[in-house]
Motif scaffolding. Sequence first.
Motif, mmCIF file in Angstrom:
data_model
loop_
_atom_site.group_PDB
_atom_site.id
_atom_site.type_symbol
_atom_site.label_atom_id
_atom_site.label_comp_id
_atom_site.label_asym_id
_atom_site.label_seq_id
_atom_site.Cartn_x
_atom_site.Cartn_y
_atom_site.Cartn_z
ATOM 1 N N ILE A 104 17.715 24.388 -23.187
ATOM 2 C CA ILE A 104 16.885 23.228 -22.903
ATOM 3 C C ILE A 104 16.137 22.778 -24.147
ATOM 4 N N GLU A 108 16.626 18.555 -26.871
ATOM 5 C CA GLU A 108 15.753 17.557 -27.481
ATOM 6 C C GLU A 108 15.658 17.728 -28.988
ATOM 7 N N ARG A 139 19.964 11.363 -3.757
ATOM 8 C CA ARG A 139 18.777 10.555 -3.969
ATOM 9 C C ARG A 139 18.844 9.881 -5.339
ATOM 10 N N ASP A 146 16.922 15.812 -14.942
ATOM 11 C CA ASP A 146 16.318 16.496 -13.799
ATOM 12 C C ASP A 146 17.271 17.545 -13.236
ATOM 13 N N ALA A 149 17.197 20.409 -15.389
ATOM 14 C CA ALA A 149 15.962 21.161 -15.185
ATOM 15 C C ALA A 149 16.112 22.092 -13.968
ATOM 16 N N PHE A 150 16.686 21.581 -12.903
ATOM 17 C CA PHE A 150 16.882 22.420 -11.718
ATOM 18 C C PHE A 150 17.823 23.581 -12.030
ATOM 19 N N ALA A 177 17.886 18.974 -0.906
ATOM 20 C CA ALA A 177 16.926 17.925 -1.270
ATOM 21 C C ALA A 177 17.591 16.857 -2.131
ATOM 22 N N LEU B 157 9.451 25.695 -15.692
ATOM 23 C CA LEU B 157 9.764 24.324 -16.117
ATOM 24 C C LEU B 157 8.619 23.747 -16.941
ATOM 25 N N GLN B 160 8.614 24.626 -20.567
ATOM 26 C CA GLN B 160 9.626 24.076 -21.477
ATOM 27 C C GLN B 160 9.149 22.709 -21.952
ATOM 28 N N ALA B 162 10.451 20.277 -23.369
ATOM 29 C CA ALA B 162 11.317 19.129 -23.100
ATOM 30 C C ALA B 162 11.246 18.694 -21.634
ATOM 31 N N LEU B 163 10.838 19.609 -20.769
ATOM 32 C CA LEU B 163 10.878 19.292 -19.339
ATOM 33 C C LEU B 163 9.487 19.144 -18.728
ATOM 34 N N ARG B 166 8.373 16.207 -16.584
ATOM 35 C CA ARG B 166 9.049 15.983 -15.306
ATOM 36 C C ARG B 166 8.589 16.958 -14.236
ATOM 37 N N ARG B 169 6.996 15.686 -10.941
ATOM 38 C CA ARG B 169 7.910 14.976 -10.050
ATOM 39 C C ARG B 169 8.878 15.948 -9.373
ATOM 40 N N LEU B 170 9.401 16.902 -10.140
ATOM 41 C CA LEU B 170 10.339 17.865 -9.562
ATOM 42 C C LEU B 170 9.622 18.755 -8.547
ATOM 43 N N ILE B 173 9.588 16.992 -5.359
ATOM 44 C CA ILE B 173 10.857 17.043 -4.626
ATOM 45 C C ILE B 173 10.961 18.343 -3.842
#
Lengths: 199, 199
Positions: A104, A108, A139, A146, A149-150, A177, B157, B160, B162-163, B166, B169-170, B173
């Motif tokens: 990850i 970047e 979704r 994203d 990320a998961f 989800a 997350l 990190q 870079a993440l 987000r 928002r994650l 979810i």
Amino acid sequence: MRADARKNYDQLLAAAREIVARDGAGASMRDIARQAGVGFGTMYRHFPTREALLEALLRTGFDAMAARADDLEASSAPDEALVTWLRETIAAAHAYRGVTASMIAAIEDPRSALHGSCVAMRSAGARLLAQAQAAGLARNDIDGTDLFAFVGALAWLADQPALAPRTDRLAGIIVEAILMRDLRNPGVMPSEPSSPVDG
Amino acid sequence: MRADARKNYDQLLAAAREIVARDGAGASMRDIARQAGVGFGTMYRHFPTREALLEALLRTGFDAMAARADDLEASSAPDEALVTWLRETIAAAHAYRGVTASMIAAIEDPRSALHGSCVAMRSAGARLLAQAQAAGLARNDIDGTDLFAFVGALAWLADQPALAPRTDRLAGIIVEAILMRDLRNPGVMPSEPSSPVDG
DNA sequence: CCATAAGCGGGGTGACGCTCCGTATATACG
DNA sequence: CGTATATACGGAGCGTCACCCCGCTTATGG
């Protein structure tokens, strides 16, 4: 490249595969050199940094996952393709414990040796996601990063011994989800609704 | 305890708070001793292992999160209590980068100094979850350890760079998935301008 | 068969976590 | 206030780490 250099290079990669699978991304570089039967200097000649070694080790796997995405895109329904690709990618990431963070970070950082393979893999996943979104099966408020990320978060879970057994089920919840499956329908639960264990 | 010992103990904790926030759970112990203006020997007298230092550093935070769960349970609707507690816990875990793995490892190891606080915190979360489940507001196929796993994954997350942007928002979810909110309704997106407590 | 360039490998450096023990000092007591 | 001593201090030392450097070895083309 001289024949002996090639041989050492291959032995180093094979040793790294074994040691990293056992000790994770932070494995001792000395152990790898020892396992390969090669001097430290030789190892650092071939792979000047730990990341260079990880890069060589992971590039093939990443490219394989990108290709796998193409296969799945052609052969399965968009939602099934996405589910299968996610599960396989998480399993692959877990095979090299702890690499997800490096992966990850590399996304970047264009100067990273891993950058190209990471971006390619993210693109592959993003394409699967876009297909599912276009079909109205996923979704729309998430993107390829994203998804990445998961994958990273779930691979991290799989790396924690105490949580590894639950990873598959938790991945199922996240997949639900993403795919907007009806959570209120108890008939399509991904696993047995077992009663809570702790309190 | 002698007065000078107490002073060094406090300075070590303050230094650890600062250095660990900057460098994460793997921070250099020497750096911490230097920052505290204390010899290595003194540090190891007070905290024989890295884990002992983390334990002292985290116990107060953990206990605070357990207490926070009690407050929320008394003052909010079960679903809101759970959401708020999750967000605050993730933010708190992120304040000490990398500690989540130690925390999760400690849960299954009764010999760990962190064990007690971890179990207490998991129990607090599990109680909030059980309340929401009893009210029909949360899915029944997860337990307190699953909740803990999600917190860990989301804190990872947030760690990190870079993440990190987000993460909120994650987290939304995943919270939706836990609370069985209707994913097909585009009107109730989780990250509205009305931001919660964390920063 | 040999010259030579490419490759090898280990010793060196500085930092790490952690242990041990001689020294300094805070405190209790006369 | 002075002293005895338990307590705490702090850094030298150990084994290990990643990584650099350079003299020695060896594969290879002519």
